[in-house]
Design a protein around this motif. Structure first.
Motif, PDB file in Angstrom:
ATOM      1  N   GLU A 191      -4.672   7.961  -6.718  1.00  0.00           N
ATOM      2  CA  GLU A 191      -5.311   9.163  -6.157  1.00  0.00           C
ATOM      3  C   GLU A 191      -6.767   9.265  -6.614  1.00  0.00           C
ATOM      4  OE1 GLU A 191      -2.820  12.457  -7.251  1.00  0.00           O
ATOM      5  OE2 GLU A 191      -1.382  12.021  -5.639  1.00  0.00           O
ATOM      6  N   ARG A 192      -7.438   8.132  -6.568  1.00  0.00           N
ATOM      7  CA  ARG A 192      -8.858   8.059  -6.926  1.00  0.00           C
ATOM      8  C   ARG A 192      -9.636   7.416  -5.782  1.00  0.00           C
ATOM      9  NH1 ARG A 192      -9.983   8.015 -12.656  1.00  0.00           N
ATOM     10  NH2 ARG A 192      -8.073   8.181 -13.916  1.00  0.00           N
ATOM     11  N   THR A 193     -10.909   7.684  -5.729  1.00  0.00           N
ATOM     12  CA  THR A 193     -11.804   6.982  -4.818  1.00  0.00           C
ATOM     13  C   THR A 193     -12.485   5.865  -5.599  1.00  0.00           C
ATOM     14  OG1 THR A 193     -12.209   8.979  -3.526  1.00  0.00           O
ATOM     15  CG2 THR A 193     -13.800   7.185  -3.294  1.00  0.00           C
ATOM     16  N   PRO A 202       0.834  -1.207   0.000  1.00  0.00           N
ATOM     17  CA  PRO A 202       0.000   0.000   0.000  1.00  0.00           C
ATOM     18  C   PRO A 202       0.867   1.254   0.000  1.00  0.00           C
ATOM     19  CG  PRO A 202       0.063  -0.955   2.207  1.00  0.00           C
ATOM     20  CD  PRO A 202       0.800  -1.911   1.311  1.00  0.00           C
ATOM     21  N   MET A 203       1.211   1.715  -1.196  1.00  0.00           N
ATOM     22  CA  MET A 203       2.066   2.888  -1.317  1.00  0.00           C
ATOM     23  C   MET A 203       1.537   3.795  -2.422  1.00  0.00           C
ATOM     24  SD  MET A 203       5.392   1.189  -3.215  1.00  0.00           S
ATOM     25  CE  MET A 203       5.763   0.142  -1.801  1.00  0.00           C
ATOM     26  N   ASP A 204       2.084   5.009  -2.488  1.00  0.00           N
ATOM     27  CA  ASP A 204       1.591   5.996  -3.449  1.00  0.00           C
ATOM     28  C   ASP A 204       2.112   5.762  -4.860  1.00  0.00           C
ATOM     29  OD1 ASP A 204       0.306   7.266  -1.356  1.00  0.00           O
ATOM     30  OD2 ASP A 204       2.017   8.552  -0.921  1.00  0.00           O
ATOM     31  N   GLU A 205       3.242   5.072  -4.987  1.00  0.00           N
ATOM     32  CA  GLU A 205       3.930   5.010  -6.274  1.00  0.00           C
ATOM     33  C   GLU A 205       4.289   3.568  -6.602  1.00  0.00           C
ATOM     34  OE1 GLU A 205       5.927   5.617  -9.607  1.00  0.00           O
ATOM     35  OE2 GLU A 205       7.190   4.974  -7.939  1.00  0.00           O
ATOM     36  N   TYR A 206       3.860   3.118  -7.768  1.00  0.00           N
ATOM     37  CA  TYR A 206       4.024   1.715  -8.140  1.00  0.00           C
ATOM     38  C   TYR A 206       5.063   1.485  -9.241  1.00  0.00           C
ATOM     39  CZ  TYR A 206      -0.018  -0.098  -5.504  1.00  0.00           C
ATOM     40  OH  TYR A 206      -0.879  -0.509  -4.519  1.00  0.00           O
ATOM     41  N   SER A 207       5.937   2.420  -9.483  1.00  0.00           N
ATOM     42  CA  SER A 207       6.873   2.275 -10.602  1.00  0.00           C
ATOM     43  C   SER A 207       7.780   1.059 -10.445  1.00  0.00           C
ATOM     44  CB  SER A 207       7.724   3.536 -10.757  1.00  0.00           C
ATOM     45  OG  SER A 207       8.491   3.772  -9.581  1.00  0.00           O
ATOM     46  N   ARG A 208       8.014   0.616  -9.223  1.00  0.00           N
ATOM     47  CA  ARG A 208       8.886  -0.547  -8.999  1.00  0.00           C
ATOM     48  C   ARG A 208       8.298  -1.834  -9.595  1.00  0.00           C
ATOM     49  NH1 ARG A 208       9.573  -1.085  -2.757  1.00  0.00           N
ATOM     50  NH2 ARG A 208       9.808   1.149  -3.014  1.00  0.00           N
ATOM     51  N   TYR A 209       7.000  -1.839  -9.894  1.00  0.00           N
ATOM     52  CA  TYR A 209       6.363  -3.032 -10.457  1.00  0.00           C
ATOM     53  C   TYR A 209       6.232  -2.966 -11.984  1.00  0.00           C
ATOM     54  CZ  TYR A 209       4.891  -3.078  -5.545  1.00  0.00           C
ATOM     55  OH  TYR A 209       4.868  -3.034  -4.167  1.00  0.00           O
ATOM     56  N   THR A 238      -8.452  -0.241  -1.640  1.00  0.00           N
ATOM     57  CA  THR A 238      -7.715   0.835  -0.972  1.00  0.00           C
ATOM     58  C   THR A 238      -6.379   1.090  -1.643  1.00  0.00           C
ATOM     59  OG1 THR A 238      -8.778   0.284   1.137  1.00  0.00           O
ATOM     60  CG2 THR A 238      -6.761   1.596   1.227  1.00  0.00           C
ATOM     61  N   GLU A 239      -5.650   0.007  -1.946  1.00  0.00           N
ATOM     62  CA  GLU A 239      -4.340   0.151  -2.592  1.00  0.00           C
ATOM     63  C   GLU A 239      -4.461   0.812  -3.953  1.00  0.00           C
ATOM     64  OE1 GLU A 239      -2.441  -3.868  -0.494  1.00  0.00           O
ATOM     65  OE2 GLU A 239      -3.391  -3.951  -2.471  1.00  0.00           O
ATOM     66  N   PHE A 255      -5.929  -7.010 -11.839  1.00  0.00           N
ATOM     67  CA  PHE A 255      -7.098  -7.525 -11.126  1.00  0.00           C
ATOM     68  C   PHE A 255      -7.313  -6.634  -9.905  1.00  0.00           C
ATOM     69  CE2 PHE A 255      -5.030 -11.039 -13.264  1.00  0.00           C
ATOM     70  CZ  PHE A 255      -6.065 -11.754 -13.848  1.00  0.00           C
ATOM     71  N   VAL A 256      -8.289  -5.750  -9.972  1.00  0.00           N
ATOM     72  CA  VAL A 256      -8.589  -4.881  -8.836  1.00  0.00           C
ATOM     73  C   VAL A 256      -9.625  -5.604  -7.976  1.00  0.00           C
ATOM     74  CG1 VAL A 256      -9.416  -2.631  -8.074  1.00  0.00           C
ATOM     75  CG2 VAL A 256      -8.133  -2.825 -10.226  1.00  0.00           C
ATOM     76  N   THR A 257      -9.224  -6.010  -6.776  1.00  0.00           N
ATOM     77  CA  THR A 257     -10.140  -6.750  -5.908  1.00  0.00           C
ATOM     78  C   THR A 257     -10.973  -5.756  -5.099  1.00  0.00           C
ATOM     79  OG1 THR A 257      -8.473  -6.958  -4.154  1.00  0.00           O
ATOM     80  CG2 THR A 257      -8.571  -8.706  -5.793  1.00  0.00           C
ATOM     81  N   LEU A 258     -12.284  -5.956  -5.120  1.00  0.00           N
ATOM     82  CA  LEU A 258     -13.229  -4.994  -4.542  1.00  0.00           C
ATOM     83  C   LEU A 258     -14.035  -5.619  -3.410  1.00  0.00           C
ATOM     84  CD1 LEU A 258     -14.467  -3.517  -7.948  1.00  0.00           C
ATOM     85  CD2 LEU A 258     -12.809  -2.500  -6.376  1.00  0.00           C
TER      86      LEU A 258
END
Length: 499
Positions: free
Chosen positions: A219-221, A194-201, A212-213, A245-248
């Motif tokens: 920066e969206r709801t 859970p971090m702000d920046e995913y460039s490492r992936y 949430t992640e 896959f965004v799990t909801l």
């Protein structure tokens, strides 16, 4: 759809999967929250037992072993008792630990949970104490870890990255692992921190962030599927993913692909006792399916099943393939449509028998349903875990030499009447005069008939007895039979039935 998923699960072999990430040791102390302490206004927990479980990336490895995958674990532990217990627990379930390093500069990440219950109610988590380091791996350990991992990648069918932000998944380590795996044609599935920046992936095959992640990284709801699709497209484009896959949670899974398409996969409601480990279970299931070459729709559906089963448990619980199949069968049993082709019923029956369920079979015309039918079908269902009812088709009834106006009701209506009974799990229609073909295909554990039949008069008994099955005659309800009912309806006798 559950038929297809059951087939996929049962056709799995034992794929080799490499798991890289933060190893976490979960210690549980269970007790009775019986009163308030006299020393302070806190609950006094009387200890009943202690338990050790694998968490984080170690939990993903453990779950994969539960699903019968061959697993190699890559990560670090501290030079401490918790690290020893971690490796011992992984080896005990058959995980290859040769790629785990001991880092003397950090403790093994450990979470101590206190679980209390009162008045025999469901237990609940009361407190958690963490011991950890979040500092990135020192260069010497990162280099050693990479040296061990790179040589392993080509020997595995998929690479899973379980990042809990405890320092193992540094940008340098991940970049190199993803590059080598891509070159080797191996899918890389990431459960991100859970971090702000995913460039490492960047460059991974797929990611499995939760609601949430995903919101934090974009920066969206994320309120609904529309929000999830938009956020998913943003991450797929930014990171060069094949899919996400965004799990909801209670809403299921949103899939977004690199070609711009997206799809929603709702899930059924569950009793949620503890969300601990649900994300790990989703990653393990998607990783297992990706290693086996499943398409993303099947991966999403199975993620719903496994994640849903996990939240129904207290704490982190390892699931098996049989449990996935059992849940898929239960999902199908909720379907009001219980009438299927023989091949479909046969596959489901085989799945049930493989998980130890007892299959009961009966057959007949069931032309005019009455209390005698219902009574004996309930008796039949009570003999096992699943009741299959085979009925003669209209054509078959006409060849049995019954009255010219038989059947009174067409096969669709007769099947629907049987399907409406809670005790019936499957209805199959056959065209032959006897159910021998159906029996040979299904091979039930028990063959039963109601009415006036003796065991030696039951058609197909020799088939069932030949492979060791049971054959039973359940008798009849006095004063009630289809022949008598029809005679009375035709005016051949008084409309009077036994009390």
């Amino acid at each position: 759809m559950s038929y297809h998923l059951i087939d996929l699960v049962q056709s799995l072999d034992a794929p080799r999967i490499l798991v890289l990430g933060d190893l976490i040791l979960d210690r549980y102390l269970w007790g009775n929250a019986e009163r308030i302490s006299q020393e302070a206004p806190v609950i006094l927990l009387r200890e009943e037992k202690q338990e050790l479980r694998l968490g984080g990336a170690a939990n993903v490895a453990n779950m994969l072993r539960g699903l019968d995958a061959k697993v190699t674990m890559a990560g670090v532990v501290g030079d401490d008792r918790d690290g020893e217990d971690m490796i011992a627990a992984l080896k005990a379930v058959g995980v290859d630990c040769s790629t785990i390093l001991t880092d003397r500069t950090r403790p093994t990440t450990t979470k101590q949970r206190l679980i209390g219950h009162a008045q025999h109610r469901h237990p609940h988590q009361m407190l958690r104490v963490d011991r950890e380091s979040r500092e990135p791996l020192e260069l010497i350990y990162a280099t050693q870890l990479l040296d061990r991992i790179i040589g392993q990648i080509s020997q595995h069918d998929a690479i899973l990255i379980s990042d809990y932000a405890k320092g193992v998944c540094t940008p340098e380590v991940l970049k190199r692992v993803i590059e080598v795996a891509r070159d080797a044609g191996k899918p890389v599935i990431v459960d991100p921190a859970p971090m702000d920046e995913y460039s490492r992936y960047a460059g991974a095959t797929a990611m499995t962030p939760n609601r949430t992640e995903t919101g934090k990284a974009t920066e969206r709801t994320i309120r609904n599927y529309t929000d999830a699709f938009a956020a998913g497209r943003q991450l797929v484009n930014q990171l060069g993913l094949d899919r996400i896959f965004v799990t909801l949670d209670k809403d299921g899974v949103a899939v977004v692909r690199a070609d711009g398409t997206s799809e929603s996969f709702p899930t059924r409601q569950r009793e949620v006792y503890d969300i601990t480990g649900a994300g790990d279970m989703v990653l393990a299931t998607i990783g297992l399916g990706a290693a086996a070459g499943w398409d993303d729709a099947d991966l999403a559906r199975m993620a719903n099943i496994s994640g849903g089963l996990e939240v129904e448990q207290v704490g982190v619980v390892c699931l098996s393939r049989d449990e996935l199949v059992r849940d898929l069968l239960q999902e199908r049993s909720r379907d009001e449509n219980k009438t299927y082709e023989l091949e479909f019923v046969s596959r489901h029956v085989q799945a049930r028998k493989q998980i130890g369920q007892k299959v009961v079979f009966t057959n007949g015309c069931f032309d005019v349903m009455h209390i005698g039918h219902v009574s004996y079908l309930k008796q039949a269902a009570a003999l096992g875990d699943c009741l299959v009812v085979a009925i003669n088709s209209d054509q078959s009834v006409r060849t049995l030499g019954k009255a010219p106006d038989r059947p009174i009701f067409p096969q669709e209506q007769r099947a629907n009447m049987l399907a409406a009974l809670e005790c019936v799990d499957y209805v199959v229609v056959f065209n032959e005069q006897t159910p021998r073909k159906v029996l040979e295909e299904i091979r039930p554990n028990v063959l039963v008939k109601g009415g006036t039949y003796q065991i030696n008069e039951i058609v197909g008994r020799e088939i069932v007895q030949a492979y060791g099955g049971e054959v039973l005659a359940l008798g009849e309800t006095p004063g009630v039979s289809t022949t008598e009912i029809l005679a009375r309806l035709r005016g051949d006798g008084p409309m009077r039935f036994a009390a």
